[in-house]
Design a protein around this motif. Sequence first.
Motif, short mmCIF file in Angstrom:
data_model
loop_
_atom_site.label_atom_id
_atom_site.label_comp_id
_atom_site.label_asym_id
_atom_site.label_seq_id
_atom_site.Cartn_x
_atom_site.Cartn_y
_atom_site.Cartn_z
N VAL A 9 17.95 28.06 62.46
CA VAL A 9 18.81 28.10 63.64
C VAL A 9 20.21 27.61 63.30
O VAL A 9 20.38 26.58 62.65
CB VAL A 9 18.21 27.27 64.81
CG1 VAL A 9 17.99 25.82 64.44
CG2 VAL A 9 19.10 27.35 66.06
N ILE A 10 21.18 28.42 63.72
CA ILE A 10 22.59 28.09 63.54
C ILE A 10 23.15 27.78 64.92
O ILE A 10 22.90 28.54 65.86
CB ILE A 10 23.33 29.29 62.91
CG1 ILE A 10 22.72 29.61 61.54
CG2 ILE A 10 24.82 29.03 62.80
CD1 ILE A 10 23.24 30.89 60.92
N GLN A 11 23.84 26.67 65.03
CA GLN A 11 24.45 26.33 66.31
C GLN A 11 25.72 27.15 66.48
O GLN A 11 26.53 27.25 65.56
CB GLN A 11 24.72 24.82 66.33
CG GLN A 11 25.58 24.31 67.46
CD GLN A 11 26.73 23.55 66.89
OE1 GLN A 11 26.57 22.74 65.99
NE2 GLN A 11 27.92 23.83 67.40
N GLY A 12 25.88 27.76 67.65
CA GLY A 12 27.04 28.60 67.88
C GLY A 12 28.34 27.81 67.77
O GLY A 12 28.41 26.66 68.20
N GLY A 13 29.35 28.43 67.20
CA GLY A 13 30.65 27.78 67.06
C GLY A 13 31.45 28.00 68.33
O GLY A 13 32.18 28.97 68.45
N MET A 14 31.29 27.09 69.29
CA MET A 14 31.90 27.26 70.61
C MET A 14 33.22 26.47 70.67
O MET A 14 33.22 25.24 70.57
CB MET A 14 30.92 26.76 71.68
CG MET A 14 29.60 27.54 71.68
SD MET A 14 28.35 26.81 72.76
CE MET A 14 27.69 25.48 71.75
N ALA A 15 34.31 27.22 70.86
CA ALA A 15 35.64 26.59 70.89
C ALA A 15 35.70 25.46 71.91
O ALA A 15 35.17 25.60 73.02
CB ALA A 15 36.69 27.66 71.23
N TRP A 16 36.32 24.35 71.56
CA TRP A 16 36.47 23.13 72.37
C TRP A 16 35.15 22.39 72.58
O TRP A 16 35.13 21.29 73.09
CB TRP A 16 37.10 23.42 73.76
CG TRP A 16 38.51 23.85 73.68
CD1 TRP A 16 38.99 25.12 73.85
CD2 TRP A 16 39.66 23.03 73.39
NE1 TRP A 16 40.36 25.14 73.69
CE2 TRP A 16 40.78 23.87 73.41
CE3 TRP A 16 39.82 21.66 73.10
CZ2 TRP A 16 42.07 23.39 73.17
CZ3 TRP A 16 41.10 21.19 72.87
CH2 TRP A 16 42.21 22.07 72.90
N VAL A 17 34.03 23.01 72.24
CA VAL A 17 32.71 22.42 72.52
C VAL A 17 32.07 21.91 71.23
O VAL A 17 31.57 20.78 71.18
CB VAL A 17 31.77 23.48 73.17
CG1 VAL A 17 30.36 22.94 73.30
CG2 VAL A 17 32.31 23.95 74.51
N SER A 18 32.06 22.76 70.20
CA SER A 18 31.33 22.44 68.98
C SER A 18 32.17 21.53 68.09
O SER A 18 32.87 21.99 67.19
CB SER A 18 30.97 23.72 68.23
OG SER A 18 30.24 24.58 69.08
N ASP A 19 32.08 20.23 68.36
CA ASP A 19 32.83 19.25 67.57
C ASP A 19 31.88 18.56 66.58
O ASP A 19 30.71 18.95 66.45
CB ASP A 19 33.51 18.22 68.49
CG ASP A 19 32.51 17.45 69.34
OD1 ASP A 19 31.28 17.62 69.15
OD2 ASP A 19 32.95 16.67 70.20
N ALA A 20 32.39 17.54 65.90
CA ALA A 20 31.59 16.86 64.87
C ALA A 20 30.32 16.25 65.45
O ALA A 20 29.27 16.25 64.80
CB ALA A 20 32.44 15.79 64.19
N GLY A 21 30.40 15.73 66.67
CA GLY A 21 29.24 15.08 67.29
C GLY A 21 28.07 16.04 67.46
O GLY A 21 26.93 15.72 67.09
N LEU A 22 28.35 17.22 67.99
CA LEU A 22 27.29 18.21 68.20
C LEU A 22 26.81 18.77 66.85
O LEU A 22 25.60 18.87 66.60
CB LEU A 22 27.79 19.35 69.11
CG LEU A 22 26.77 20.45 69.41
CD1 LEU A 22 25.53 19.89 70.10
CD2 LEU A 22 27.39 21.56 70.27
N ALA A 23 27.76 19.10 65.99
CA ALA A 23 27.39 19.69 64.70
C ALA A 23 26.52 18.74 63.88
O ALA A 23 25.50 19.15 63.31
CB ALA A 23 28.65 20.07 63.92
N ALA A 24 26.89 17.46 63.86
CA ALA A 24 26.10 16.49 63.08
C ALA A 24 24.70 16.34 63.66
O ALA A 24 23.71 16.26 62.91
CB ALA A 24 26.81 15.13 63.05
N ALA A 25 24.59 16.35 64.99
CA ALA A 25 23.27 16.20 65.64
C ALA A 25 22.36 17.37 65.26
O ALA A 25 21.18 17.18 64.95
CB ALA A 25 23.44 16.12 67.15
N VAL A 26 22.91 18.58 65.27
CA VAL A 26 22.10 19.76 64.96
C VAL A 26 21.71 19.76 63.48
O VAL A 26 20.56 20.03 63.13
CB VAL A 26 22.86 21.06 65.35
CG1 VAL A 26 22.14 22.30 64.84
CG2 VAL A 26 23.04 21.14 66.86
N SER A 27 22.66 19.43 62.61
CA SER A 27 22.35 19.40 61.18
C SER A 27 21.31 18.32 60.86
O SER A 27 20.38 18.54 60.09
CB SER A 27 23.61 19.18 60.34
OG SER A 27 24.36 20.38 60.30
#
Length: 314
Positions: free
Chosen positions: A16-34
């Motif tokens: 699963v790849i988290q969608g790159g959502m402008a203004w939304v997908s920041d380091a906090g979300l990306a790190a949580a998913v990874s």
Amino acid sequence: MLNGSICELLGIDYPVIQGGMAWVSDAGLAAAVSKAGGLGVIAAGNAPPEWVSEQIDLVREQTDKPFGLNVMLLSPNAKDVAELACTKRVPVVTTGAGDPSQYISRWKNAGCLVAPVVASRALAVILQKRGVDFIIAEGSEAGGHIGELTTMVLVPNVVRSVKLPVVAAGGICDAQTVAAAFCLGAKGVQVGTRFLLAKECAVHEEYKARVIKARDIDSKVTGRVTGHPVRILRSPLARKLAQVEYEEDAVKKLEMLGEGSLQRAVQCGDKESGSFMAGQCACLIDRIQPAAEIIAELFDETRLREICGRVFKD
Ligand code: TUI
């Protein structure tokens, strides 16, 4: 089950790849998913390279796992962000809203894995020739800027047209839709809208509330006449955009209304003039959960077996 080529290629546990959502997908979300075993993705959107650089450092402070950077090709900063992916040695680059051909050899030489989001078969075939590593085929159920074709048609058409692994995007939000994506020949999924409801996703609470209460008919496509149609949730802004769409100077008016509207929704929850981008599947989701729990549900093995068992029994 289901953890084949994409997991090995990316060094992740769940495809699963988290969608790159402008203004939304920041380091906090990306790190949580990874951290949870998926591929977290920072979205550059229109942001300056300095902000993107900071987010990359912030992810690396939180995890050693692989992560991605989404380059939004319509951004005035796209070129600088593309270069930043090389200097920062970002493990995976995804792209959206255009043809990334001019950047691919730079990214490959810098050691990045490259996965463009496409909305048509033709671009997938071209980008395979240019040497990308896999293709993300995004159907028009997705939120934000979309193409014409549905996931149901686009994904199998891209799968039959390229040798590379294909990741399905648009409308994927639970074990049932994950199973459907794999039935269409995808080797992985990209999920955006469901991660809007991740606990670690920092969008304004009004944004989350709107996704939670969205019905199927609350999803609207705006701005078709600009050549860049955008799917957003029903709102006063959506109504205004629909009104001006066929007026004189429509493109200019749409641009003025759209300017800054996503940021206003994400950061201020602006009910009047915010643009609440979300996919059609907003109507299928209704709970704020940790990213790890979302991923566990997407790939709930018992549930997937049940779903697939039912397909073959009936
Ligand atoms: O890019 C997205 N979703 C986005 S980008 C975005 S920011 C924005 N806001 C307002 C207007 C435009 C952009 C919000 N959501 N998804 C990936 C995606 N890529 N969807 C469609 C495409 C696409 C479209 C045409 C990809 C390639 C393409 O090729 C045209 C060409 O140049 O060959």
